[in-house]
Design a protein around this motif. Structure first.
Motif, mmCIF file in Angstrom:
data_model
loop_
_atom_site.group_PDB
_atom_site.id
_atom_site.type_symbol
_atom_site.label_atom_id
_atom_site.label_comp_id
_atom_site.label_asym_id
_atom_site.label_seq_id
_atom_site.Cartn_x
_atom_site.Cartn_y
_atom_site.Cartn_z
ATOM 1 N N ARG A 113 -4.520 -22.312 144.847
ATOM 2 C CA ARG A 113 -4.406 -21.206 143.893
ATOM 3 C C ARG A 113 -3.739 -21.720 142.624
ATOM 4 O O ARG A 113 -2.951 -22.665 142.669
ATOM 5 C CB ARG A 113 -3.579 -20.064 144.495
ATOM 6 N N LEU A 114 -4.057 -21.078 141.506
ATOM 7 C CA LEU A 114 -3.433 -21.405 140.224
ATOM 8 C C LEU A 114 -2.655 -20.210 139.698
ATOM 9 O O LEU A 114 -3.215 -19.124 139.514
ATOM 10 C CB LEU A 114 -4.496 -21.789 139.189
ATOM 11 N N PHE A 115 -1.381 -20.405 139.460
ATOM 12 C CA PHE A 115 -0.584 -19.481 138.669
ATOM 13 C C PHE A 115 -0.422 -20.116 137.290
ATOM 14 O O PHE A 115 0.223 -21.171 137.164
ATOM 15 C CB PHE A 115 0.794 -19.249 139.295
ATOM 16 N N LEU A 116 -0.997 -19.521 136.276
ATOM 17 C CA LEU A 116 -0.994 -20.096 134.936
ATOM 18 C C LEU A 116 -0.217 -19.176 134.004
ATOM 19 O O LEU A 116 -0.636 -18.053 133.732
ATOM 20 C CB LEU A 116 -2.427 -20.287 134.429
ATOM 21 N N LEU A 202 -3.546 -15.339 135.798
ATOM 22 C CA LEU A 202 -2.981 -15.545 134.467
ATOM 23 C C LEU A 202 -1.777 -14.635 134.296
ATOM 24 O O LEU A 202 -1.864 -13.430 134.534
ATOM 25 C CB LEU A 202 -4.014 -15.231 133.391
ATOM 26 N N ILE A 203 -0.662 -15.205 133.876
ATOM 27 C CA ILE A 203 0.564 -14.439 133.675
ATOM 28 C C ILE A 203 0.971 -14.579 132.211
ATOM 29 O O ILE A 203 1.298 -15.672 131.745
ATOM 30 C CB ILE A 203 1.690 -14.940 134.598
ATOM 31 N N TYR A 204 0.917 -13.471 131.490
ATOM 32 C CA TYR A 204 1.235 -13.477 130.063
ATOM 33 C C TYR A 204 2.403 -12.535 129.779
ATOM 34 O O TYR A 204 2.546 -11.486 130.426
ATOM 35 C CB TYR A 204 0.032 -13.014 129.238
ATOM 36 N N GLY A 205 3.197 -12.902 128.793
ATOM 37 C CA GLY A 205 4.185 -11.981 128.267
ATOM 38 C C GLY A 205 3.500 -10.923 127.421
ATOM 39 O O GLY A 205 2.591 -11.235 126.648
ATOM 40 N N GLN A 206 3.923 -9.697 127.555
ATOM 41 C CA GLN A 206 3.319 -8.604 126.794
ATOM 42 C C GLN A 206 3.406 -8.845 125.291
ATOM 43 O O GLN A 206 2.526 -8.440 124.534
ATOM 44 C CB GLN A 206 4.007 -7.285 127.157
ATOM 45 N N ARG A 207 4.444 -9.547 124.857
ATOM 46 C CA ARG A 207 4.657 -9.789 123.426
ATOM 47 C C ARG A 207 4.253 -11.204 123.007
ATOM 48 O O ARG A 207 4.534 -11.624 121.898
ATOM 49 C CB ARG A 207 6.118 -9.524 123.088
ATOM 50 N N ASP A 208 3.593 -11.926 123.897
ATOM 51 C CA ASP A 208 3.115 -13.290 123.594
ATOM 52 C C ASP A 208 1.704 -13.186 123.009
ATOM 53 O O ASP A 208 0.738 -13.717 123.556
ATOM 54 C CB ASP A 208 3.129 -14.126 124.871
ATOM 55 N N TYR A 209 1.599 -12.516 121.864
ATOM 56 C CA TYR A 209 0.312 -12.049 121.358
ATOM 57 C C TYR A 209 -0.694 -13.163 121.072
ATOM 58 O O TYR A 209 -1.893 -12.980 121.255
ATOM 59 C CB TYR A 209 0.530 -11.225 120.080
ATOM 60 N N TYR A 210 -0.234 -14.319 120.639
ATOM 61 C CA TYR A 210 -1.178 -15.325 120.163
ATOM 62 C C TYR A 210 -1.904 -16.074 121.275
ATOM 63 O O TYR A 210 -2.774 -16.903 120.998
ATOM 64 C CB TYR A 210 -0.505 -16.307 119.199
ATOM 65 N N VAL A 211 -1.578 -15.791 122.543
ATOM 66 C CA VAL A 211 -2.357 -16.389 123.637
ATOM 67 C C VAL A 211 -3.136 -15.348 124.443
ATOM 68 O O VAL A 211 -3.878 -15.704 125.358
ATOM 69 C CB VAL A 211 -1.471 -17.227 124.590
ATOM 70 N N HIS A 212 -2.978 -14.077 124.114
ATOM 71 C CA HIS A 212 -3.647 -13.033 124.897
ATOM 72 C C HIS A 212 -5.168 -13.193 124.910
ATOM 73 O O HIS A 212 -5.819 -12.917 125.923
ATOM 74 C CB HIS A 212 -3.293 -11.650 124.351
ATOM 75 N N ASN A 224 -13.077 -15.562 139.773
ATOM 76 C CA ASN A 224 -11.937 -15.024 140.520
ATOM 77 C C ASN A 224 -10.650 -15.169 139.707
ATOM 78 O O ASN A 224 -9.714 -15.855 140.115
ATOM 79 C CB ASN A 224 -11.820 -15.745 141.867
ATOM 80 N N THR A 225 -10.631 -14.526 138.540
ATOM 81 C CA THR A 225 -9.466 -14.538 137.661
ATOM 82 C C THR A 225 -8.862 -13.141 137.576
ATOM 83 O O THR A 225 -9.583 -12.163 137.380
ATOM 84 C CB THR A 225 -9.841 -15.000 136.242
ATOM 85 N N LYS A 226 -7.556 -13.076 137.735
ATOM 86 C CA LYS A 226 -6.821 -11.832 137.518
ATOM 87 C C LYS A 226 -5.757 -12.070 136.457
ATOM 88 O O LYS A 226 -5.315 -13.210 136.250
ATOM 89 C CB LYS A 226 -6.188 -11.346 138.823
ATOM 90 N N VAL A 227 -5.339 -10.988 135.800
ATOM 91 C CA VAL A 227 -4.378 -11.089 134.707
ATOM 92 C C VAL A 227 -3.224 -10.126 134.949
ATOM 93 O O VAL A 227 -3.435 -8.973 135.332
ATOM 94 C CB VAL A 227 -5.027 -10.762 133.349
ATOM 95 N N VAL A 228 -2.011 -10.624 134.734
ATOM 96 C CA VAL A 228 -0.808 -9.804 134.827
ATOM 97 C C VAL A 228 -0.014 -9.970 133.529
ATOM 98 O O VAL A 228 0.147 -11.093 133.031
ATOM 99 C CB VAL A 228 0.074 -10.229 136.025
ATOM 100 N N TYR A 229 0.441 -8.854 132.988
ATOM 101 C CA TYR A 229 1.318 -8.874 131.817
ATOM 102 C C TYR A 229 2.736 -8.485 132.237
ATOM 103 O O TYR A 229 2.926 -7.553 133.013
ATOM 104 C CB TYR A 229 0.814 -7.890 130.752
ATOM 105 N N ILE A 230 3.722 -9.203 131.695
ATOM 106 C CA ILE A 230 5.120 -8.898 131.967
ATOM 107 C C ILE A 230 5.690 -8.145 130.775
ATOM 108 O O ILE A 230 5.736 -8.671 129.654
ATOM 109 C CB ILE A 230 5.928 -10.171 132.263
ATOM 110 N N SER A 231 6.112 -6.943 131.013
ATOM 111 C CA SER A 231 6.569 -6.053 129.950
ATOM 112 C C SER A 231 7.765 -6.638 129.209
ATOM 113 O O SER A 231 8.722 -7.133 129.821
ATOM 114 C CB SER A 231 6.951 -4.695 130.549
ATOM 115 N N GLY A 232 7.689 -6.588 127.874
ATOM 116 C CA GLY A 232 8.793 -7.022 127.033
ATOM 117 C C GLY A 232 8.942 -8.523 126.881
ATOM 118 O O GLY A 232 9.803 -8.992 126.125
ATOM 119 N N ALA A 233 8.124 -9.300 127.582
ATOM 120 C CA ALA A 233 8.271 -10.757 127.579
ATOM 121 C C ALA A 233 7.484 -11.391 126.436
ATOM 122 O O ALA A 233 6.424 -10.904 126.039
ATOM 123 C CB ALA A 233 7.804 -11.336 128.905
ATOM 124 N N ARG A 234 8.023 -12.491 125.944
ATOM 125 C CA ARG A 234 7.274 -13.360 125.037
ATOM 126 C C ARG A 234 6.724 -14.519 125.859
ATOM 127 O O ARG A 234 6.130 -14.306 126.901
ATOM 128 C CB ARG A 234 8.169 -13.816 123.885
#
Length: 268
Positions: A113-116, A202-212, A224-234
């Protein structure tokens, strides 16, 4: 903790901590070393954690061949092989996620598995490209202190950890940093995403806009890709949002275990 020698006789530093049937291998960005994932240590209650300093970073030796992501992924494969680890979950952060993808492409039987975290399959935006160019310029001019201060200040969740990260960053070889930034800027695995056989989270910060926007390259090319956003994170999720990240990792690994058991039972 200890050292493993790669097939070209380069000494790589590692720490193997914890217990459980699943091994998580953490892959850091240029210069930051394995302490990037210090806040993931609580996961060792349920999983084995494999921390590694990439060659030329932290306590690992540099070697005498040019840096390529294929070489770094091969080093990680060699570490797993020497430690008798047959399956790993990869957790790559920022440009470390690119190395994780390269490893999954080249060694599909090893990677479960990949956590990116904050991942991108190529650099195609001005802001992201500018960050790489800053790293290229600073490392070329051997301005490691500047890079160490900028990166440690951005990631510090405490004064002590900021100082620890800055000191650890300064152990990196300046030429290795330069080569890693150059390769990171040019790396492109977008067209190879369909060849990745394992699930991707895929794990992104909610405020990390330039990689969304990169999520769409993954989702249109990998089944088989899923995306999770972490609230308030860069961007600095492993250090500044570790509690949420650890919960996400734990939950998705447990879900994978349940899916495997159910699949095995249905075959029986």
């Amino acid at each position: 903790m200890g050292y493993v020698y790669t097939r070209d006789n380069v000494r790589i530093f590692y720490r193997l901590i914890g217990k459980g049937p699943t091994t998580i291998l953490f892959i850091h960005p240029p210069g930051m070393g394995h302490i990037t994932f210090k806040q993931q240590l609580p996961l060792s209650d349920e999983f084995r954690l494999l921390y590694v300093d990439l060659r030329g970073n932290g306590k690992s030796d540099k070697g005498n061949v040019p840096i390529r992501f294929s070489l770094l992924s091969r080093d990680l494969y060699d570490v797993c092989h020497e430690l008798g680890i047959e399956k790993v979950v990869l957790c790559g952060y920022s440009n470390g996620a690119s190395i994780a993808m390269e490893m999954a492409i080249r060694y599909p039987k090893l990677v479960e598995r990949l956590f990116l975290i904050g991942a991108f399959s190529e650099v195609n935006s001005f802001l992201l490209g500018s960050e790489f160019l800053l790293g290229i310029m600073a490392s070329k001019l051997n301005m490691k202190h500047l890079l160490a201060n900028v990166i440690s200040n951005a990631h510090a969740y405490s004064k002590d950890f900021g100082q620890e990260m800055a000191e650890y960053f300064l152990q990196a070889d300046a030429d290795t940093l330069y080569q890693m930034y150059v390769k990171g800027l040019s790396y492109n695995c977008t067209n190879s995403l369909p060849s990745i056989k394992c699930p991707i989270l895929l794990i992104y910060g909610q405020r990390d806009y330039y990689v969304h926007h990169y999520q769409y390259k993954f989702m249109t090319r990998h089944h088989n890709t899923k995306v999770v956003y972490i609230s308030g994170a860069r961007h600095q999720i492993p250090t500044k949002h570790s509690t949420v990240l650890n919960m996400i990792i734990k939950r998705f690994i447990h879900n994978q275990m349940i899916e495997k058991r159910e699949s095995s039972n249905s075959l029986d």
